[in-house]
Enzyme design. Structure first.
Site, PDB file in Angstrom:
ATOM      1  N   LYS A 287      -8.421   5.387 -20.541  1.00  0.00           N
ATOM      2  CA  LYS A 287      -9.242   6.491 -20.023  1.00  0.00           C
ATOM      3  C   LYS A 287      -9.472   6.327 -18.523  1.00  0.00           C
ATOM      4  O   LYS A 287      -9.342   7.281 -17.749  1.00  0.00           O
ATOM      5  CB  LYS A 287     -10.598   6.518 -20.728  1.00  0.00           C
ATOM      6  N   ASN A 288      -9.816   5.103 -18.105  1.00  0.00           N
ATOM      7  CA  ASN A 288     -10.159   4.879 -16.710  1.00  0.00           C
ATOM      8  C   ASN A 288      -8.953   4.969 -15.785  1.00  0.00           C
ATOM      9  O   ASN A 288      -9.111   5.006 -14.560  1.00  0.00           O
ATOM     10  CB  ASN A 288     -10.830   3.517 -16.553  1.00  0.00           C
TER      11      ASN A 288
ATOM     12  N   CYS B 273     -22.531   9.172 -18.748  1.00  0.00           N
ATOM     13  CA  CYS B 273     -23.436   8.201 -19.376  1.00  0.00           C
ATOM     14  C   CYS B 273     -24.455   7.685 -18.360  1.00  0.00           C
ATOM     15  O   CYS B 273     -24.098   7.343 -17.234  1.00  0.00           O
ATOM     16  CB  CYS B 273     -22.644   7.019 -19.929  1.00  0.00           C
TER      17      CYS B 273
ATOM     18  N   ARG C   8     -15.835   9.856 -25.887  1.00  0.00           N
ATOM     19  CA  ARG C   8     -15.456   9.960 -24.475  1.00  0.00           C
ATOM     20  C   ARG C   8     -14.388   8.929 -24.124  1.00  0.00           C
ATOM     21  O   ARG C   8     -13.608   9.131 -23.190  1.00  0.00           O
ATOM     22  CB  ARG C   8     -16.672   9.763 -23.569  1.00  0.00           C
TER      23      ARG C   8
ATOM     24  N   ARG D 125     -24.773   4.889 -10.007  1.00  0.00           N
ATOM     25  CA  ARG D 125     -23.412   4.715  -9.509  1.00  0.00           C
ATOM     26  C   ARG D 125     -23.364   5.497  -8.201  1.00  0.00           C
ATOM     27  O   ARG D 125     -22.854   6.610  -8.150  1.00  0.00           O
ATOM     28  CB  ARG D 125     -22.395   5.275 -10.500  1.00  0.00           C
ATOM     29  N   PRO D 126     -23.968   4.953  -7.144  1.00  0.00           N
ATOM     30  CA  PRO D 126     -24.130   5.727  -5.913  1.00  0.00           C
ATOM     31  C   PRO D 126     -22.794   6.185  -5.347  1.00  0.00           C
ATOM     32  O   PRO D 126     -21.826   5.429  -5.311  1.00  0.00           O
ATOM     33  CB  PRO D 126     -24.828   4.759  -4.968  1.00  0.00           C
ATOM     34  N   ILE D 127     -22.765   7.452  -4.937  1.00  0.00           N
ATOM     35  CA  ILE D 127     -21.534   8.007  -4.380  1.00  0.00           C
ATOM     36  C   ILE D 127     -21.498   7.902  -2.864  1.00  0.00           C
ATOM     37  O   ILE D 127     -20.597   8.442  -2.221  1.00  0.00           O
ATOM     38  CB  ILE D 127     -21.349   9.477  -4.815  1.00  0.00           C
ATOM     39  N   ASP D 128     -22.488   7.202  -2.291  1.00  0.00           N
ATOM     40  CA  ASP D 128     -22.520   7.097  -0.835  1.00  0.00           C
ATOM     41  C   ASP D 128     -21.283   6.399  -0.289  1.00  0.00           C
ATOM     42  O   ASP D 128     -20.834   6.694   0.826  1.00  0.00           O
ATOM     43  CB  ASP D 128     -23.785   6.377  -0.366  1.00  0.00           C
ATOM     44  N   LEU D 129     -20.697   5.455  -1.072  1.00  0.00           N
ATOM     45  CA  LEU D 129     -19.474   4.792  -0.613  1.00  0.00           C
ATOM     46  C   LEU D 129     -18.330   5.795  -0.498  1.00  0.00           C
ATOM     47  O   LEU D 129     -17.536   5.737   0.453  1.00  0.00           O
ATOM     48  CB  LEU D 129     -19.086   3.668  -1.574  1.00  0.00           C
TER      49      LEU D 129
ATOM     50  N   ARG E 129     -19.029  11.552 -15.797  1.00  0.00           N
ATOM     51  CA  ARG E 129     -19.352  10.916 -14.522  1.00  0.00           C
ATOM     52  C   ARG E 129     -18.102  10.767 -13.662  1.00  0.00           C
ATOM     53  O   ARG E 129     -18.147  10.845 -12.449  1.00  0.00           O
ATOM     54  CB  ARG E 129     -19.977   9.538 -14.788  1.00  0.00           C
TER      55      ARG E 129
ATOM     56  N   ILE F 272     -23.455  -5.401 -12.641  1.00  0.00           N
ATOM     57  CA  ILE F 272     -22.863  -4.151 -12.156  1.00  0.00           C
ATOM     58  C   ILE F 272     -23.818  -2.967 -12.328  1.00  0.00           C
ATOM     59  O   ILE F 272     -24.162  -2.288 -11.362  1.00  0.00           O
ATOM     60  CB  ILE F 272     -21.534  -3.852 -12.893  1.00  0.00           C
TER      61      ILE F 272
ATOM     62  N   ASP G 249     -17.586  -3.182 -18.841  1.00  0.00           N
ATOM     63  CA  ASP G 249     -17.322  -2.241 -19.926  1.00  0.00           C
ATOM     64  C   ASP G 249     -17.164  -2.915 -21.289  1.00  0.00           C
ATOM     65  O   ASP G 249     -17.253  -2.236 -22.313  1.00  0.00           O
ATOM     66  CB  ASP G 249     -16.064  -1.410 -19.625  1.00  0.00           C
TER      67      ASP G 249
END
Length: 424
Positions: free
Chosen positions: A25-26, A119, A402, A124-128, A95, A332, A310
């Site tokens: 999936k990933n 989930c 998922r 999971r900050p998207i600032d990066l 996500r 994490i 995971d």
């Protein structure tokens, strides 16, 4: 989305048999996003049947791509892109939808999307992602839960150093950089096999990427990508989950269509616990768990090649019946122990303090009614239920689906007494 289906598991049956591991999936999600960059038809083999993959295909269709599935092959024709906005209703489905930002921006020069759903396992900050794209020339504004991104003068190469080796940020930078002017350097890049798979696929399309799988990746921008075919790598997290299922039932399992070298972060933990694991050529693993399970030494989740976050949840389920005390430190995601309260309903002895989980092994678990609240935690409940005395009923199956393709069918094929009850 169906949120009322349930899994009914009559525990105590040994897992014995063979499972072919599904595609990752990933890996599938960023690969489908990569198709946006190509003027033409791309073909992806070994693409798993998952609700997250279905959601990705809906996003592709929404922006003008043609998507078709035949068995485990998905074809994406992105010859004509008609939209660069992803509606909130589609973004909230997963996500991982953030992965479309880099490709849509790279293809059209503009992208509008809302903050993603998925989930709730922690921030999971998207600032990066946003900081990197801004360094590459993107102008991004955030307002009322939406991101408006554009590239007035096009994307250009940049030297980007990530403060954390984020998989999602590394993937978005790769997708944005392949058609950018000049060379992009990604320092402290994620090293996961899914990053390597994405880079290899993009290189098949005509990209010039080197260093994938190392801490520094170089991307030399090209003017155009060409259609090609690619096979999605096996899902190492699914493989790890089924290994935990076999181990907790003191079973014997053969996994095919897998890549043992990608599981070096957690196979040693199984071996510490007394499980015998043998890797063979041709993508095959044999597992035998006939002996008593003992608690492993402290397990700390880490970016690849360390112990994956995971598989932490399935392993905590496994350790609930191991002799001794197990300690898991989650580095994490801060909310990755949401399944623990449900494990305790089965009789597991667990104590939580912040990001540390202490498990005292018990002699037996007992069936109960449980509710999955996220993907990997839901899989952990299935693992525990396989070893519990009596009947366990698990709701929240939509979360499990998922990331796991027909988990009830796969486990039933190797001896589990499990069935899915569809919502009425």
């Amino acid at each position: 989305m169906d949120i009322r289906s349930r899994l009914i598991i009559n525990g105590g049956k040994r897992i014995e048999g063979e499972i072919a591991v599904q595609g990752s999936k990933n890996s599938a999600l960023p690969l489908l996003s990569a198709a946006v960059l190509v003027h033409g038809e791309c073909v992806f083999h070994n693409c798993p049947r998952l609700t997250d993959v279905d959601a990705a295909c809906r996003i592709l269709t929404r922006i003008g791509c043609k998507c078709q599935r035949s068995g485990d092959t998905v074809t994406v024709d992105a010859q004509h892109i008609s939209e660069n906005e992803i509606p909130e209703s589609l973004m909230r489905r997963m996500r991982g939808s953030m992965i479309f930002l880099g490709s849509i921006l790279g293809r059209t020069g503009r992208c509008r999307l809302s903050f993603p759903g998925g989930c709730e396992i922690g921030s999971r900050p998207i600032d990066l992602h946003l900081s990197a794209l801004r360094q590459m020339g993107a102008v991004i504004t955030e307002e009322h839960g939406y991101l408006d991104c554009e590239t007035p003068t096009g994307l250009h190469g940049a030297k980007i150093t990530l403060s954390f080796s984020s998989v999602g940020a590394t993937e978005n930078i790769l997708l944005a950089a392949v058609l950018a002017n000049g060379t992009t350097e990604i320092h402290n890049a994620a090293r996961e096999p899914e990053i390597v798979d994405l880079a290899e696929c993009l290189n098949k399309f005509g990209a010039k990427i080197s260093g994938a799988g190392e801490s520094t990746i170089y991307v030399e921008g090209v003017s155009k990508l060409e259609p090609s075919e690619h096979t999605v790598i096996p899902d190492r997290i699914v493989a790890g989950t089924y290994m935990c299922a076999a181990a907790i039932t003191r079973g014997e399992l053969i996994l095919t269509h897998c890549e043992p070298s990608q599981m070096n972060g957690f196979i040693p933990v199984l071996e510490q616990m007394g499980v015998r694991v043998y890797a063979y050529g041709g993508g095959k693993i044999y597992l035998n768990s006939r002996k008593k399970l003992v608690a492993p030494s402290t397990v700390r989740t880490m970016p690849y090649p360390g112990f994956p976050t995971d598989v932490q949840a399935p392993f905590t389920a496994l350790c609930s019946t191991a002799e001794g005390t197990s300690v898991f430190v989650e580095t994490i995601f801060e909310n990755r122990f949401r399944h623990v309260s449900e494990l305790m309903r089965l009789g597991a002895s667990v104590k939580l303090e912040g990001r540390v989980c202490v498990i005292e092994g018990v002699k037996k678990l007992s069936g109960a009614k449980l509710c999955a609240s996220e993907l990997r935690g839901g899989a952990a409940l299935v693992v525990a239920a396989l070893a519990a005395d009596g009947i366990t009923e698990i709701s929240g199956v939509n979360y499990i689906e998922r990331g796991y393709e027909s988990i009830e069918n796969e486990l039933r094929s190797v001896g589990a007494d499990i069935k899915k009850i569809q919502a009425i």
